[in-house]
Design a protein around this motif. Sequence first.
Motif, PDB file in Angstrom:
ATOM      1  N   VAL A   1       1.027  -1.089   0.023  1.00 18.08           N
ATOM      2  CA  VAL A   1      -0.095   0.023  -0.132  1.00 18.08           C
ATOM      3  C   VAL A   1       0.888   1.370  -0.001  1.00 18.08           C
ATOM      4  O   VAL A   1       0.595   2.472  -0.731  1.00 18.08           O
ATOM      5  CB  VAL A   1      -1.016   0.028   1.183  1.00 18.08           C
ATOM      6  N   ILE A   2       2.088   0.969   0.640  1.00 16.82           N
ATOM      7  CA  ILE A   2       2.863   2.437   0.899  1.00 16.82           C
ATOM      8  C   ILE A   2       3.436   2.616  -0.644  1.00 16.82           C
ATOM      9  O   ILE A   2       3.500   3.945  -0.962  1.00 16.82           O
ATOM     10  CB  ILE A   2       3.763   2.179   1.908  1.00 16.82           C
ATOM     11  N   ALA A   3       3.845   1.477  -1.119  1.00 15.07           N
ATOM     12  CA  ALA A   3       4.509   1.899  -2.513  1.00 15.07           C
ATOM     13  C   ALA A   3       3.410   2.467  -3.439  1.00 15.07           C
ATOM     14  O   ALA A   3       3.755   3.284  -4.161  1.00 15.07           O
ATOM     15  CB  ALA A   3       5.282   0.546  -3.094  1.00 15.07           C
ATOM     16  N   TRP A   4       2.431   2.098  -3.365  1.00 15.41           N
ATOM     17  CA  TRP A   4       1.208   2.354  -4.463  1.00 15.41           C
ATOM     18  C   TRP A   4       1.065   3.804  -4.094  1.00 15.41           C
ATOM     19  O   TRP A   4       0.829   4.698  -5.176  1.00 15.41           O
ATOM     20  CB  TRP A   4      -0.127   1.560  -4.169  1.00 15.41           C
ATOM     21  N   ALA A   5       0.774   4.303  -2.695  1.00 12.60           N
ATOM     22  CA  ALA A   5       0.477   5.563  -2.416  1.00 12.60           C
ATOM     23  C   ALA A   5       1.644   6.509  -2.890  1.00 12.60           C
ATOM     24  O   ALA A   5       1.302   7.726  -3.328  1.00 12.60           O
ATOM     25  CB  ALA A   5       0.460   5.393  -1.031  1.00 12.60           C
ATOM     26  N   VAL A   6       2.809   5.992  -2.736  1.00 13.98           N
ATOM     27  CA  VAL A   6       4.036   6.872  -3.235  1.00 13.98           C
ATOM     28  C   VAL A   6       3.721   7.192  -4.754  1.00 13.98           C
ATOM     29  O   VAL A   6       4.022   8.288  -5.087  1.00 13.98           O
ATOM     30  CB  VAL A   6       5.480   6.376  -2.918  1.00 13.98           C
ATOM     31  N   LEU A   7       3.684   5.996  -5.327  1.00 10.18           N
ATOM     32  CA  LEU A   7       3.568   6.081  -7.029  1.00 10.18           C
ATOM     33  C   LEU A   7       2.565   6.990  -7.306  1.00 10.18           C
ATOM     34  O   LEU A   7       2.716   7.909  -8.273  1.00 10.18           O
ATOM     35  CB  LEU A   7       3.240   4.800  -7.548  1.00 10.18           C
ATOM     36  N   ALA A   8       1.329   6.944  -6.378  1.00  5.90           N
ATOM     37  CA  ALA A   8       0.187   7.750  -7.002  1.00  5.90           C
ATOM     38  C   ALA A   8       0.547   9.332  -6.655  1.00  5.90           C
ATOM     39  O   ALA A   8      -0.190   9.979  -7.342  1.00  5.90           O
ATOM     40  CB  ALA A   8      -0.846   7.345  -5.932  1.00  5.90           C
ATOM     41  N   CYS A   9       1.381   9.563  -5.990  1.00  4.97           N
ATOM     42  CA  CYS A   9       1.621  11.044  -5.854  1.00  4.97           C
ATOM     43  C   CYS A   9       2.610  11.676  -6.601  1.00  4.97           C
ATOM     44  O   CYS A   9       2.672  12.825  -7.001  1.00  4.97           O
ATOM     45  CB  CYS A   9       2.212  11.325  -4.125  1.00  4.97           C
ATOM     46  N   VAL A  10       3.350  10.808  -7.437  1.00  7.29           N
ATOM     47  CA  VAL A  10       4.267  11.374  -8.372  1.00  7.29           C
ATOM     48  C   VAL A  10       3.840  11.980  -9.454  1.00  7.29           C
ATOM     49  O   VAL A  10       4.234  13.386  -9.825  1.00  7.29           O
ATOM     50  CB  VAL A  10       5.196  10.252  -8.892  1.00  7.29           C
ATOM     51  N   PRO A  11       2.909  11.348 -10.048  1.00  5.73           N
ATOM     52  CA  PRO A  11       2.239  12.364 -11.338  1.00  5.73           C
ATOM     53  C   PRO A  11       1.583  13.647 -10.906  1.00  5.73           C
ATOM     54  O   PRO A  11       1.939  14.711 -11.397  1.00  5.73           O
ATOM     55  CB  PRO A  11       1.219  11.518 -12.027  1.00  5.73           C
ATOM     56  N   PRO A  12       0.722  13.909  -9.941  1.00  7.35           N
ATOM     57  CA  PRO A  12       0.375  15.266  -9.215  1.00  7.35           C
ATOM     58  C   PRO A  12       1.496  16.174  -9.058  1.00  7.35           C
ATOM     59  O   PRO A  12       1.333  17.311  -9.443  1.00  7.35           O
ATOM     60  CB  PRO A  12      -0.471  14.767  -8.090  1.00  7.35           C
ATOM     61  N   LEU A  13       2.456  15.740  -8.519  1.00  5.60           N
ATOM     62  CA  LEU A  13       4.043  16.417  -8.130  1.00  5.60           C
ATOM     63  C   LEU A  13       4.568  16.920  -9.438  1.00  5.60           C
ATOM     64  O   LEU A  13       4.717  17.972  -9.304  1.00  5.60           O
ATOM     65  CB  LEU A  13       4.559  15.676  -7.065  1.00  5.60           C
ATOM     66  N   CYS A  14       4.524  15.908 -10.388  1.00  5.92           N
ATOM     67  CA  CYS A  14       5.003  16.453 -11.442  1.00  5.92           C
ATOM     68  C   CYS A  14       4.346  17.525 -12.178  1.00  5.92           C
ATOM     69  O   CYS A  14       4.840  18.578 -12.855  1.00  5.92           O
ATOM     70  CB  CYS A  14       5.063  15.251 -12.624  1.00  5.92           C
ATOM     71  N   ASP A  15       2.866  17.431 -12.230  1.00  7.36           N
ATOM     72  CA  ASP A  15       2.167  18.485 -12.868  1.00  7.36           C
ATOM     73  C   ASP A  15       2.160  19.819 -12.254  1.00  7.36           C
ATOM     74  O   ASP A  15       2.644  21.167 -12.573  1.00  7.36           O
ATOM     75  CB  ASP A  15       0.771  18.148 -13.204  1.00  7.36           C
ATOM     76  N   VAL A  16       2.230  19.925 -10.762  1.00  8.29           N
ATOM     77  CA  VAL A  16       2.408  20.888 -10.016  1.00  8.29           C
ATOM     78  C   VAL A  16       3.817  21.506 -10.153  1.00  8.29           C
ATOM     79  O   VAL A  16       4.066  22.910 -10.360  1.00  8.29           O
ATOM     80  CB  VAL A  16       2.258  20.759  -8.600  1.00  8.29           C
ATOM     81  N   GLY A  17       4.838  20.908 -10.367  1.00  7.81           N
ATOM     82  CA  GLY A  17       6.318  21.408 -10.604  1.00  7.81           C
ATOM     83  C   GLY A  17       6.429  22.093 -11.910  1.00  7.81           C
ATOM     84  O   GLY A  17       6.864  22.749 -12.029  1.00  7.81           O
ATOM     85  N   TYR A  18       5.599  21.329 -12.825  1.00  6.79           N
ATOM     86  CA  TYR A  18       5.882  21.764 -14.223  1.00  6.79           C
ATOM     87  C   TYR A  18       5.116  23.051 -14.079  1.00  6.79           C
ATOM     88  O   TYR A  18       5.706  23.951 -14.994  1.00  6.79           O
ATOM     89  CB  TYR A  18       5.212  20.938 -15.192  1.00  6.79           C
ATOM     90  N   ALA A  19       3.964  23.246 -13.763  1.00 13.71           N
ATOM     91  CA  ALA A  19       3.205  24.570 -13.658  1.00 13.71           C
ATOM     92  C   ALA A  19       3.904  25.471 -13.034  1.00 13.71           C
ATOM     93  O   ALA A  19       3.937  26.918 -13.450  1.00 13.71           O
ATOM     94  CB  ALA A  19       1.623  24.235 -13.025  1.00 13.71           C
ATOM     95  N   ALA A  20       4.710  25.202 -11.983  1.00 17.08           N
ATOM     96  CA  ALA A  20       5.270  26.221 -11.118  1.00 17.08           C
ATOM     97  C   ALA A  20       6.519  26.546 -11.613  1.00 17.08           C
ATOM     98  O   ALA A  20       7.067  27.670 -11.670  1.00 17.08           O
ATOM     99  CB  ALA A  20       5.752  25.512  -9.652  1.00 17.08           C
TER     100      ALA A  20
END
Length: 270
Positions: free
Chosen positions: A199-218
């Motif tokens: 569950v922890i690995a899946w939760a970490v992976l699930a957070c990667v794309p949103p963080l990428c979008d936020v970083g790209y926009a910023a």
Amino acid sequence: MSNVRPDSSTRSEPLDALRGLAISLVIARHYFGFKYGMLGVDLFFVLSGFLIGGILLDSRQQPGYFASFYGRRAFRILPLYWLLLALVPPDHRGYYLFFAQIVPWLQFGFPVSDLTFVTWTLAIEEQFYLVLPILIFFLPRQWLIRVLWGAVLLAPVWRWLFHAYLPDQSWQFLLPGRLDELFGGVLLACSARGYCGSVIAWAVLACVPPLCDVGYAATVKPFAFLSVTAFACCIIVWLGVNIERPELLRPFIWPGRRCYSLYLFHMVVL
């Protein structure tokens, strides 16, 4: 979510209600200008991944796997779709018949005011239907999970490339740019069937794309946060199927069971 496994042979009231919520948001957008109404489309994609993925996972060992799936999809989708094309014939109708309307759209522009423009979501869905059954049938569980996660993680990259090199808002209307929503839903279905090893690995992976979008926009340029939306919609679906008081969703069940026809024809009525 391992305790929740909707039976693909029966209707699920919570999932019907989530469909009803999604179509209500879309109609509110088009009829009343509700700013966040297009979130309904994102919710539809996650729901589609969850439901179709679950159906395919449950039937992968059954005879007639492909024939049964495509027969049911064709019976459900094509009659109303063809009726819409007959009532309001679009330009380049031959492409629409094969759900390839993106080809003339990329060449001549996106007909956003056309009554058949809503079919862009159907084109993405049909392309998704061509890919997912093959993946689920031929890939062993471990490789299936890897491919699904790889597609989810690459979805923001596809959107950035489409945004940079293709015209208009192409990144919204092409399948690769929506894989974090569609395959995110499939991963929810996999989790419901005990495929989640960590569950922890899946939760970490699930957070990667949103963080990428936020970083790209910023750091690069303002851009849509579709991965954030996909993550939120996955949470909504998870909460919906686990809700302990389903009566809270009951007002949405009626439109949810008619969401396909409502979606196709609500612009014609308007």
